[in-house]
Design an enzyme around this catalytic site. Structure first.
Site, short mmCIF file in Angstrom:
data_model
loop_
_atom_site.label_atom_id
_atom_site.label_comp_id
_atom_site.label_asym_id
_atom_site.label_seq_id
_atom_site.Cartn_x
_atom_site.Cartn_y
_atom_site.Cartn_z
N MET A 155 0.86 -1.19 0.00
CA MET A 155 0.00 0.00 0.00
C MET A 155 0.89 1.24 0.00
O MET A 155 0.95 1.99 0.96
CB MET A 155 -0.94 -0.02 1.21
CG MET A 155 -1.99 1.08 1.21
SD MET A 155 -3.15 0.95 -0.14
CE MET A 155 -4.58 0.28 0.72
N GLY A 156 1.58 1.43 -1.12
CA GLY A 156 2.36 2.66 -1.30
C GLY A 156 1.59 3.58 -2.22
O GLY A 156 0.36 3.59 -2.21
N ARG A 157 2.34 4.32 -3.04
CA ARG A 157 1.69 5.29 -3.93
C ARG A 157 0.75 4.61 -4.92
O ARG A 157 -0.40 5.01 -5.09
CB ARG A 157 2.77 6.07 -4.70
CG ARG A 157 3.64 6.95 -3.83
CD ARG A 157 4.84 7.45 -4.62
NE ARG A 157 5.78 6.37 -4.86
CZ ARG A 157 6.93 6.21 -4.21
NH1 ARG A 157 7.31 7.08 -3.31
NH2 ARG A 157 7.72 5.19 -4.46
N ILE A 158 1.24 3.57 -5.60
CA ILE A 158 0.43 2.95 -6.66
C ILE A 158 -0.70 2.11 -6.07
O ILE A 158 -1.83 2.14 -6.55
CB ILE A 158 1.33 2.12 -7.61
CG1 ILE A 158 2.41 3.01 -8.24
CG2 ILE A 158 0.49 1.47 -8.72
CD1 ILE A 158 3.49 2.25 -9.02
N THR A 237 0.87 -5.80 -11.35
CA THR A 237 1.45 -4.75 -12.20
C THR A 237 2.77 -4.29 -11.61
O THR A 237 3.28 -3.23 -11.97
CB THR A 237 0.50 -3.53 -12.31
OG1 THR A 237 0.15 -3.10 -10.99
CG2 THR A 237 -0.76 -3.86 -13.08
N ARG A 239 6.08 -6.52 -10.28
CA ARG A 239 7.18 -7.25 -10.91
C ARG A 239 6.78 -8.71 -11.02
O ARG A 239 6.25 -9.29 -10.07
CB ARG A 239 8.46 -7.15 -10.06
CG ARG A 239 9.20 -5.82 -10.15
CD ARG A 239 9.83 -5.59 -11.53
NE ARG A 239 10.55 -4.34 -11.62
CZ ARG A 239 10.02 -3.16 -11.99
NH1 ARG A 239 8.75 -3.09 -12.32
NH2 ARG A 239 10.77 -2.07 -12.05
N GLU A 268 10.17 -12.07 -18.38
CA GLU A 268 9.79 -11.12 -19.44
C GLU A 268 10.89 -11.16 -20.49
O GLU A 268 12.06 -11.18 -20.11
CB GLU A 268 9.67 -9.70 -18.88
CG GLU A 268 8.35 -9.48 -18.18
CD GLU A 268 8.22 -8.12 -17.52
OE1 GLU A 268 8.86 -7.16 -17.98
OE2 GLU A 268 7.47 -8.03 -16.54
N HIS A 287 4.11 -5.18 -19.89
CA HIS A 287 4.80 -4.22 -19.00
C HIS A 287 4.68 -2.78 -19.54
O HIS A 287 5.68 -2.16 -19.88
CB HIS A 287 6.28 -4.62 -18.82
CG HIS A 287 6.87 -4.10 -17.54
ND1 HIS A 287 7.83 -4.77 -16.82
CD2 HIS A 287 6.63 -2.96 -16.85
CE1 HIS A 287 8.16 -4.07 -15.75
NE2 HIS A 287 7.44 -2.96 -15.74
C1 GLV Z 1 8.35 0.05 -14.18
O1 GLV Z 1 8.17 -1.13 -14.10
C2 GLV Z 1 8.88 0.85 -13.12
O2 GLV Z 1 9.35 0.29 -12.13
O3 GLV Z 1 8.87 2.08 -13.24
#
Ligand code: GLV
Length: 325
Positions: A155-158, A237, A239, A268, A287
Site C-alpha cells: 500500500m504505497g503510492r500505486i 502490475t 514485478r 519477461e 509491461h
Molecule cells: C516500471 O516497471 C517501473 O518500475 O517504473
C-alpha cells in the site's frame, strides 16, 4: 572536463536534450533492444553517469568493471535490477522516478481487473478468430466487482491509487498488507491492515503493488494461491518475480483461483506459447504500466534532473540511497 553520460535505451528525447543543455556529453545507445551485459560494461567504461532502466543489470560485476561511474539514474520506480547495497558501499547514488507514473500504473491495474473480470481480452481474440457466434445466455460469464473486497499487497503510492479507483468505481472494501502500516490510506480509504494469510483468504481481487525484494520474490506460489478464494482475481502490475508463473498457471488451470491480470510476467518477455495467453479469465499486457506520454516524459525529466543536480550540488530529486549524496 565535461562529464559523460550514457543513455542505455532510447528514452524520450527530453532526457538527452536536458543533459546536453546542461553541458554534459551524451552517448545514446542506438538500438531498440537492451544492451547485453558485456555491451553495457564496455559502453559504460568511459562514462561518469548512466541513465538506465529495468532491462539493465546493474550488479556488482558491472560496478567493479566500471570504476569511473559516479552516479546511476534509473528510469523507473522499481530498481530491483540494481544492486543498491553495492552501489552504496561504493558511494554511488542511485536515482529513480517515483510519483510521476503512479496514476498511469494504477490505471493499468484497474484496467486489467475490469478486463479479466469480463474475459475481454479472450473474447476479443475469439472475434479475431472468426468466432463471434451468437448471443449465448450462459456462456462466458464474468464476475461483478461492486461491493467486493480488494486486497492490496504494497500500500504505497500505486497501491493507494488503485484502491482509490476501486472504492470510487465499485465501493470495494479495501484490505492491505504492507511492510509498514499506512495510516493515511487507512483514513482515506477505510483500508484495513491484515496479515498476508488474511489478505489471501479474504480478497476477491488481490492486486500486487510491492517492490521485488528478497522478501517478496515468489511469494505468490502454489501454497499462497491455495489459500485464496476459488473465485479470486489476481492482478500483478509490480514485478513478475513476485509470482511463480508455473504455479499461477497451475492454479488457474485447476480452478484454485478464477482469473488473472498481468502487466508483468516471469520471465519477461512472456513466450507466445505461454498457456496464460489462451485462458478465458486472463488478461496479459507487456509491461506498459507507465507507458503514457505524460508519465514517460516526466520520468525522463526526473531521471535527467537527478544526474544534473548530482553533479551540480550533490543532490537529487529522488534518490534510493541518499546517504551517498
Ligand atoms: C516500471 O516497471 C517501473 O518500475 O517504473
Amino acid at each position: 572536463m565535461m562529464k559523460r553520460v550514457l543513455l542505455t535505451r532510447i528514452f524520450p528525447e527530453r532526457a538527452a536534450e536536458m543533459l546536453s543543455n546542461a553541458g554534459f556529453a551524451v552517448t545514446q545507445w542506438q538500438e531498440d533492444r537492451p544492451m547485453l551485459k558485456e555491451e553495457l560494461i564496455q559502453m559504460t567504461q568511459d562514462h561518469d553517469a548512466i541513465l538506465c532502466t529495468l532491462t539493465d543489470t546493474i550488479d556488482k560485476a558491472f560496478m567493479d568493471a566500471c570504476p569511473r561511474l559516479e552516479v546511476i539514474s534509473q528510469f523507473a520506480v522499481g530498481y530491483d535490477n540494481i544492486d543498491v547495497a553495492t552501489a552504496t558501499l561504493k558511494g554511488i547514488p542511485v536515482g529513480y522516478t517515483p510519483d510521476v507514473l503512479t496514476e498511469a500504473t494504477a490505471d493499468v491495474a484497474f484496467g486489467l481487473m475490469i478486463n479479466a473480470s469480463r474475459n475481454m481480452f479472450f473474447m476479443h481474440k475469439q472475434i479475431i478468430a472468426g468466432q463471434w457466434g451468437y448471443f449465448r445466455p450462459k456462456a462466458h460469464l464474468g464476475m461483478e466487482l461492486k461491493n467486493k473486497t480488494l486486497g492490496i499487497l504494497g500500500m504505497g503510492r500505486i497501491g493507494t491509487a488503485m484502491a482509490r479507483r476501486c472504492r470510487g468505481a465499485y465501493n470495494m472494501s479495501v484490505i492491505y498488507h504492507n511492510r509498514n502500516r499506512n495510516e493515511s490510506a487507512e483514513k482515506e480509504l477505510n483500508a484495513r491492515y491484515v496479515d498476508f494469510d488474511t489478505l489471501l483468504a479474504e480478497s476477491d481481487v488481490l492486486s500486487v503493488h510491492c517492490a521485488l525484494t528478497r522478501d517478496t520474490r515468489g511469494i505468490f506460489n502454489k501454497a499462497s494461491f491455495g489459500k485464496m478464494k476459488h473465485t479470486a482475481l489476481f492482478i500483478n502490475t509490480a514485478r513478475g518475480g513476485v509470482h511463480n508463473e508455473t504455479d499461477l498457471i497451475e492454479a488457474l488451470e485447476r480452478g484454485v483461483i478464477w482469473g488473472a491480470g498481468l502487466d508483468v510476467t516471469n520471465p519477461e518477455p512472456m513466450l507466445p506459447e505461454n498457456p496464460l495467453l489462451q485462458m478465458e479469465h486472463v488478461a496479459v499486457l507487456p509491461h506498459i504500466g507507465s507507458a503514457t506520454s505524460e508519465a514517460r516524459n516526466a520520468m525522463a525529466n526526473l531521471a535527467a534532473e537527478n544526474i544534473i543536480r548530482f553533479f551540480r550540488n550533490r543532490e537529487m530529486h529522488s534518490c534510493v540511497n541518499p546517504e551517498c549524496l
